[in-house]
Design a protein around this motif. Structure first.
Motif, short mmCIF file in Angstrom:
data_model
loop_
_atom_site.label_atom_id
_atom_site.label_comp_id
_atom_site.label_asym_id
_atom_site.label_seq_id
_atom_site.Cartn_x
_atom_site.Cartn_y
_atom_site.Cartn_z
N GLY A 111 0.79 -1.22 0.00
CA GLY A 111 0.00 0.00 0.00
C GLY A 111 0.82 1.27 0.00
O GLY A 111 0.31 2.36 0.25
N ALA A 112 2.11 1.15 -0.31
CA ALA A 112 3.01 2.31 -0.26
C ALA A 112 2.92 3.17 -1.51
O ALA A 112 3.42 4.30 -1.50
CB ALA A 112 4.45 1.84 -0.05
N TRP A 113 2.32 2.68 -2.58
CA TRP A 113 2.27 3.46 -3.83
C TRP A 113 1.27 4.59 -3.69
O TRP A 113 0.11 4.37 -3.33
CB TRP A 113 1.87 2.55 -4.98
CG TRP A 113 1.97 3.22 -6.33
CD1 TRP A 113 3.06 3.77 -6.88
CD2 TRP A 113 0.90 3.38 -7.27
NE1 TRP A 113 2.78 4.27 -8.13
CE2 TRP A 113 1.45 4.05 -8.39
CE3 TRP A 113 -0.44 3.03 -7.28
CZ2 TRP A 113 0.69 4.38 -9.51
CZ3 TRP A 113 -1.20 3.34 -8.40
CH2 TRP A 113 -0.63 4.01 -9.49
N ASP A 114 1.71 5.81 -3.96
CA ASP A 114 0.80 6.97 -3.84
C ASP A 114 0.62 7.69 -5.16
O ASP A 114 0.28 8.88 -5.19
CB ASP A 114 1.33 7.94 -2.77
CG ASP A 114 2.76 8.40 -3.06
OD1 ASP A 114 3.31 8.02 -4.12
OD2 ASP A 114 3.32 9.13 -2.24
N GLY A 115 0.86 6.96 -6.26
CA GLY A 115 0.63 7.55 -7.57
C GLY A 115 1.87 7.55 -8.44
O GLY A 115 3.00 7.39 -7.97
N TRP A 116 1.63 7.76 -9.72
CA TRP A 116 2.70 7.71 -10.72
C TRP A 116 3.68 8.86 -10.54
O TRP A 116 3.30 9.98 -10.20
CB TRP A 116 2.09 7.76 -12.11
CG TRP A 116 3.10 7.67 -13.22
CD1 TRP A 116 3.65 6.55 -13.74
CD2 TRP A 116 3.67 8.77 -13.94
NE1 TRP A 116 4.53 6.85 -14.74
CE2 TRP A 116 4.57 8.22 -14.90
CE3 TRP A 116 3.54 10.16 -13.89
CZ2 TRP A 116 5.30 9.01 -15.77
CZ3 TRP A 116 4.27 10.94 -14.77
CH2 TRP A 116 5.14 10.37 -15.70
N SER A 117 4.97 8.55 -10.77
CA SER A 117 6.01 9.57 -10.69
C SER A 117 6.98 9.37 -11.85
O SER A 117 7.32 8.23 -12.19
CB SER A 117 6.77 9.46 -9.37
OG SER A 117 7.97 10.22 -9.42
N PRO A 118 7.44 10.47 -12.49
CA PRO A 118 8.34 10.32 -13.65
C PRO A 118 9.66 9.63 -13.33
O PRO A 118 10.30 9.07 -14.23
CB PRO A 118 8.58 11.77 -14.09
CG PRO A 118 7.44 12.54 -13.54
CD PRO A 118 7.08 11.88 -12.25
N THR A 119 10.08 9.64 -12.09
CA THR A 119 11.40 9.09 -11.76
C THR A 119 11.34 7.86 -10.86
O THR A 119 12.38 7.37 -10.41
CB THR A 119 12.26 10.16 -11.06
OG1 THR A 119 11.59 10.60 -9.87
CG2 THR A 119 12.50 11.35 -11.99
N ALA A 120 10.14 7.36 -10.62
CA ALA A 120 10.01 6.22 -9.70
C ALA A 120 10.33 4.90 -10.39
O ALA A 120 9.91 4.66 -11.53
CB ALA A 120 8.59 6.19 -9.12
#
Length: 326
Positions: A133-142
Motif C-alpha cells: 500500500g506504499a504506492w501513492d501515484g505515478w512519478s516520472p522518476t520512480a
C-alpha cells in the motif's frame, strides 16, 4: 535385473499421474509426505529396492551407495542434473544411473527470461510497493529500470536451455553472445544470431546481462568466482537458473551489497539460507521454480518410467548417465 516386477523406492512426492503409473507398472513404495528423506531413511530405501528414484534434494554419494548392498541396480533420477549422485562410484558397483534430460529446457528458459525482465525492470520492487500500500501515484522518476532491447546478453553454456534462452532474448531485441567449452556449428550460431567468445573473461567484461545455463561439474564449480565477477560492468546483472555452485555466492553477495554489480536474479543457490542475500533489494530470489510446470514435471516422470521399464526389460536405459558425460 529382477525376474519379477522390480521394487522401486521413490524419495519425494511426485505428480499424481506419475505416482499412479509407477504403482501400476512396478512394486513401488511412495513417499507419503513431501519432505526430503533423512540420511538414514535414504540409506534404508537404497538397501531395500532394485530401483531408487531420487531427486536433487537427495545426496546419493559414495558413502550412501556403499550402504546400498547388492540389491540396488538402477538409480533413476527424477531430474536432469546428477551432481548430487556419485555416478563413478555407482558404476564401479555395477549400478546404472539415468536422468531426465531435455524435458525442462523451455520451462527453465522461460524462467531465465522472467528473471532478466524482473531484474532489469525492478518488477519485485513494484509488486512489493503495491502489496504494502506504499504506492501513492505515478512519478516520472520512480522505479526506473533498464531497457531490455539492445542489451548484450552473455550466455554461459549454450546447450538446450541456453539455446532456448537465446531464442527468447532475440525476440526481446537483445544481442546474444555465448561461451562454451566448444564452439557451436556455424549454422547453429546463425540460426540463433549468437556470437561466440573463446575467452569467458572477455565476454563477461563486455556484457550487460550474464545468464548462467551450464551444468554443475567439477570444472564449472565457482566458474563465476570473485575474480570473474569483478570483471562485470557495475551496471550489469547476472541471472542463474542452472546450479548455485557455478557462482561464488559469498563473493556475489559482497559485490551486490557494495553496488559493484547492479543486480542478480537467482532461482538456484549455493546456500539458500544466506540471510545477507535475502536482505538485498537489488536481487530477485525464487525457490528453484525453473522446471515447475505441470507439463514439465509429468514429462520428467514419464522419462523415469521409460528408463525403469527399459532396464526391467533387459535393455540399457535410454537416458543412462556415465562418468564420461559429466
Amino acid at each position: 535385473m529382477p525376474s519379477q516386477r522390480p521394487s522401486v523406492a521413490v524419495t519425494r512426492r511426485l505428480p499424481e499421474p506419475v505416482e499412479a503409473r509407477l504403482c501400476e507398472l512396478f512394486d513401488t513404495r511412495l513417499r507419503t509426505d513431501d519432505t526430503p528423506m533423512s540420511r538414514e531413511e535414504l540409506a534404508e530405501a537404497a538397501r531395500s529396492c532394485d530401483v531408487l528414484v531420487p531427486t536433487l534434494s537427495d545426496k546419493v554419494d559414495a558413502g550412501l551407495i556403499g550402504q546400498a548392498g547388492d540389491r540396488l541396480k538402477l538409480i533413476a533420477n527424477y531430474g536432469a542434473g546428477v551432481d548430487h549422485i556419485d555416478v563413478a562410484t555407482a558404476r564401479q558397483r555395477g549400478i546404472l544411473v539415468s536422468n531426465t534430460p531435455g524435458v525442462s529446457a523451455d520451462d527453465t528458459a522461460d524462467m531465465a527470461m522472467a528473471l532478466i525482465l524482473a531484474t532489469l525492470r525492478r518488477i519485485p520492487e513494484g509488486l512489493a510497493m503495491m502489496q504494502s500500500g506504499a504506492w501513492d501515484g505515478w512519478s516520472p522518476t520512480a522505479l526506473m529500470g533498464g531497457r531490455v532491447s539492445g542489451r548484450r546478453l552473455g550466455i554461459l553454456g549454450l546447450g538446450r536451455i541456453g539455446q532456448a534462452v537465446a531464442r527468447r532474448a532475440s525476440a526481446f531485441g537483445m544481442q546474444v553472445h555465448y561461451h562454451n567449452r566448444k564452439r557451436l556449428r556455424p549454422e547453429t550460431e546463425a540460426a540463433l544470431g549468437a556470437t561466440w567468445w573463446e575467452s569467458l573473461d572477455q565476454m563477461v567484461s563486455r556484457m550487460d546481462v550474464i545468464s548462467v545455463n551450464c551444468p554443475h561439474t567439477p570444472s564449472t564449480f565457482h566458474l563465476m568466482n570473485a575474480r570473474r565477477l569483478k570483471l562485470m560492468k557495475p551496471e550489469a546483472v547476472i541471472v542463474n537458473t542452472s546450479r548455485g555452485e557455478v557462482i561464488d555466492q559469498n563473493a556475489l553477495t559482497r559485490m551486490l551489497r557494495a553496488g559493484e554489480i547492479a543486480g542478480a536474479g537467482l532461482d538456484v543457490y549455493e546456500d539458500a539460507a544466506n540471510p545477507r542475500l535475502r536482505e538485498l533489494k537489488n536481487v530477485v530470489l525464487l525457490p528453484h521454480m525453473g522446471s515447475a510446470t505441470t507439463e514439465g514435471r509429468i514429462e520428467m516422470g514419464e522419462k523415469v518410467l521409460l528408463n525403469i521399464k527399459t532396464w526391467a526389460d533387459g535393455h540399457r536405459p535410454p537416458d543412462q548417465v556415465v562418468p564420461a558425460m559429466l
